[in-house]
Motif scaffolding. Structure first.
Motif, PDB file in Angstrom:
ATOM      1  N   UNK A 131       0.834  -1.203   0.000  1.00 56.57           N
ATOM      2  CA  UNK A 131       0.000   0.000   0.000  1.00 56.57           C
ATOM      3  C   UNK A 131       0.871   1.258   0.000  1.00 56.57           C
ATOM      4  N   UNK A 132       1.956   1.238   0.750  1.00 54.67           N
ATOM      5  CA  UNK A 132       2.844   2.408   0.816  1.00 54.67           C
ATOM      6  C   UNK A 132       3.474   2.686  -0.548  1.00 54.67           C
ATOM      7  N   UNK A 133       4.022   1.639  -1.165  1.00 55.00           N
ATOM      8  CA  UNK A 133       4.682   1.791  -2.471  1.00 55.00           C
ATOM      9  C   UNK A 133       3.681   2.273  -3.521  1.00 55.00           C
ATOM     10  N   UNK A 134       2.494   1.686  -3.505  1.00 54.94           N
ATOM     11  CA  UNK A 134       1.469   2.039  -4.497  1.00 54.94           C
ATOM     12  C   UNK A 134       0.989   3.475  -4.301  1.00 54.94           C
ATOM     13  N   UNK A 135       0.824   3.890  -3.042  1.00 53.36           N
ATOM     14  CA  UNK A 135       0.341   5.246  -2.759  1.00 53.36           C
ATOM     15  C   UNK A 135       1.344   6.307  -3.177  1.00 53.36           C
ATOM     16  N   UNK A 136       2.609   5.929  -3.280  1.00 51.88           N
ATOM     17  CA  UNK A 136       3.648   6.858  -3.716  1.00 51.88           C
ATOM     18  C   UNK A 136       3.795   6.888  -5.241  1.00 51.88           C
ATOM     19  N   UNK A 137       2.949   6.133  -5.928  1.00 47.13           N
ATOM     20  CA  UNK A 137       2.987   6.124  -7.392  1.00 47.13           C
ATOM     21  C   UNK A 137       4.125   5.308  -7.962  1.00 47.13           C
ATOM     22  N   UNK A 138       4.662   4.384  -7.172  1.00 45.80           N
ATOM     23  CA  UNK A 138       5.770   3.560  -7.630  1.00 45.80           C
ATOM     24  C   UNK A 138       5.272   2.189  -8.081  1.00 45.80           C
ATOM     25  N   UNK A 139       6.121   1.472  -8.790  1.00 40.85           N
ATOM     26  CA  UNK A 139       5.813   0.134  -9.279  1.00 40.85           C
ATOM     27  C   UNK A 139       6.434  -0.892  -8.332  1.00 40.85           C
ATOM     28  N   UNK A 140       5.627  -1.781  -7.803  1.00 39.04           N
ATOM     29  CA  UNK A 140       6.056  -2.718  -6.773  1.00 39.04           C
ATOM     30  C   UNK A 140       7.245  -3.567  -7.209  1.00 39.04           C
ATOM     31  N   UNK A 141       7.205  -4.117  -8.420  1.00 38.27           N
ATOM     32  CA  UNK A 141       8.269  -5.028  -8.861  1.00 38.27           C
ATOM     33  C   UNK A 141       9.588  -4.297  -9.087  1.00 38.27           C
ATOM     34  N   UNK A 142       9.535  -2.968  -9.190  1.00 41.99           N
ATOM     35  CA  UNK A 142      10.766  -2.185  -9.318  1.00 41.99           C
ATOM     36  C   UNK A 142      11.369  -1.861  -7.954  1.00 41.99           C
ATOM     37  N   UNK A 143      10.592  -2.100  -6.904  1.00 44.85           N
ATOM     38  CA  UNK A 143      11.033  -1.738  -5.553  1.00 44.85           C
ATOM     39  C   UNK A 143      11.296  -2.944  -4.661  1.00 44.85           C
ATOM     40  N   UNK A 144      10.745  -4.099  -5.007  1.00 42.21           N
ATOM     41  CA  UNK A 144      10.818  -5.254  -4.120  1.00 42.21           C
ATOM     42  C   UNK A 144      11.111  -6.517  -4.942  1.00 42.21           C
ATOM     43  N   UNK A 145      12.258  -7.107  -4.710  1.00 36.30           N
ATOM     44  CA  UNK A 145      12.700  -8.274  -5.468  1.00 36.30           C
ATOM     45  C   UNK A 145      11.796  -9.487  -5.226  1.00 36.30           C
ATOM     46  N   UNK A 146      11.297  -9.633  -3.998  1.00 36.59           N
ATOM     47  CA  UNK A 146      10.442 -10.779  -3.685  1.00 36.59           C
ATOM     48  C   UNK A 146       9.146 -10.750  -4.503  1.00 36.59           C
ATOM     49  N   UNK A 147       8.558  -9.550  -4.645  1.00 41.41           N
ATOM     50  CA  UNK A 147       7.323  -9.453  -5.420  1.00 41.41           C
ATOM     51  C   UNK A 147       7.583  -9.562  -6.917  1.00 41.41           C
ATOM     52  N   UNK A 148       8.783  -9.176  -7.351  1.00 45.85           N
ATOM     53  CA  UNK A 148       9.156  -9.394  -8.745  1.00 45.85           C
ATOM     54  C   UNK A 148       9.121 -10.886  -9.064  1.00 45.85           C
TER      55      UNK A 148
END
Length: 286
Positions: A252-269
């Protein structure tokens, strides 16, 4: 190849899944094109940006009936499948309603006196955007007051090329814009949530896709939020579960900042890479 990401209701995370799937495919070196099919409220561009390469205006022909030439035979009224013509023979009175017209041309074809002419009416725009060397995007945007965005949607989808993997971010619900999107898709990823509302609208979407004979699988977003009713239904209906995305504050934090999850978190990639693998089991992604 066209993969549509859809949901029975709004707010399930459809665009979230679309954007992360897009960037995961780009990281794998694939040539990907994303189409924001929700022309009434496009929001893919809030997370994916680039430079505009082309903007097209979309128009529709609207009939205008000249009462001085009309003989009030009523044939245009009879052949209009969309009830876009008001005809009162006792008046007499006849008039075309532009907001209901689907530009089929039946009224003009049936008019024997030439009383019907057509004028163009703008429906909206189609914007083509270059994101990266491998990625492109198309944004549809309907003008305010447009009764149906389907003509815009059909025009945009007709321009898709065969040499690209296409992700279609579908409009929510199961109305005409969704049907127009699903009809063009080779596979659909249905995003839902483990809540009573999520399950109810998923059932409606699944029923619709089965009528259309379209293959599909399900992504459960905010897993852990509700109970096991959704899982039990998927198992009973033998519907493939493609991915579970946990109910996670970090997401939720990453998404609310307008960022892409897979670019910020290797596990979710890795999880979205697994989603691609799971889709591949049902339809090859080239």
């Amino acid at each position: 190849m066209k993969i549509a990401i859809a949901s029975g209701k709004g707010g399930t995370g459809k665009t979230f899944v679309t954007n992360n799937l897009y960037y995961t495919l780009l990281k794998q070196g694939k040539k990907v094109h994303i189409v924001d099919c929700d022309s009434e409220e496009p929001n893919v561009g809030e997370f994916i940006s680039g430079h505009i390469t082309q903007t097209q205006e979309v128009f529709q022909n609207i009939p205008v009936i000249d009462a001085t030439q009309c003989i009030y035979c009523g044939k245009c009224y009879e052949y209009c499948s969309y009830n876009a013509i008001v005809y009162l023979p006792m008046g007499p009175f006849i008039q075309a309603i532009g907001e209901l017209c689907h530009d089929c041309g039946a009224c003009s074809l049936m008019c024997e006196t030439g009383a019907i002419t057509e004028i163009p009416r703008r429906l909206g725009t189609i914007t083509h955007i270059d994101v990266t060397g491998q990625g492109t995007m198309t944004e549809l945007r309907a003008d305010i007051g447009v009764y149906t965005p389907v003509p815009i949607l059909k025009k945009a989808l007709s321009q898709i090329t065969d040499d690209t993997l296409n992700l279609l971010d579908s409009p929510p619900g199961i109305s005409c814009p969704f049907i127009a999107t699903a009809d063009q898709a080779d596979f659909l990823v249905l995003v839902t949530e483990p809540t009573p509302f999520g399950l109810n609208d998923l059932k409606l979407t699944v029923e619709t896709l089965r009528e259309l004979k379209k293959p599909f699988g399900v992504v459960i977003n905010r897993a852990g939020l509700g109970d096991n009713t959704l899982y039990q239904w998927l198992q009973a209906e033998q519907i493939p579960l493609l991915l579970e995305i946990p109910f996670d504050r970090e997401i939720a934090r990453i998404y609310s900042e307008g960022q892409i999850l897979v670019n910020c978190n290797e596990d979710y990639l890795k999880q979205f890479e697994q989603l691609i693998t799971n889709i591949n089991a049902y339809i090859p992604i080239s």
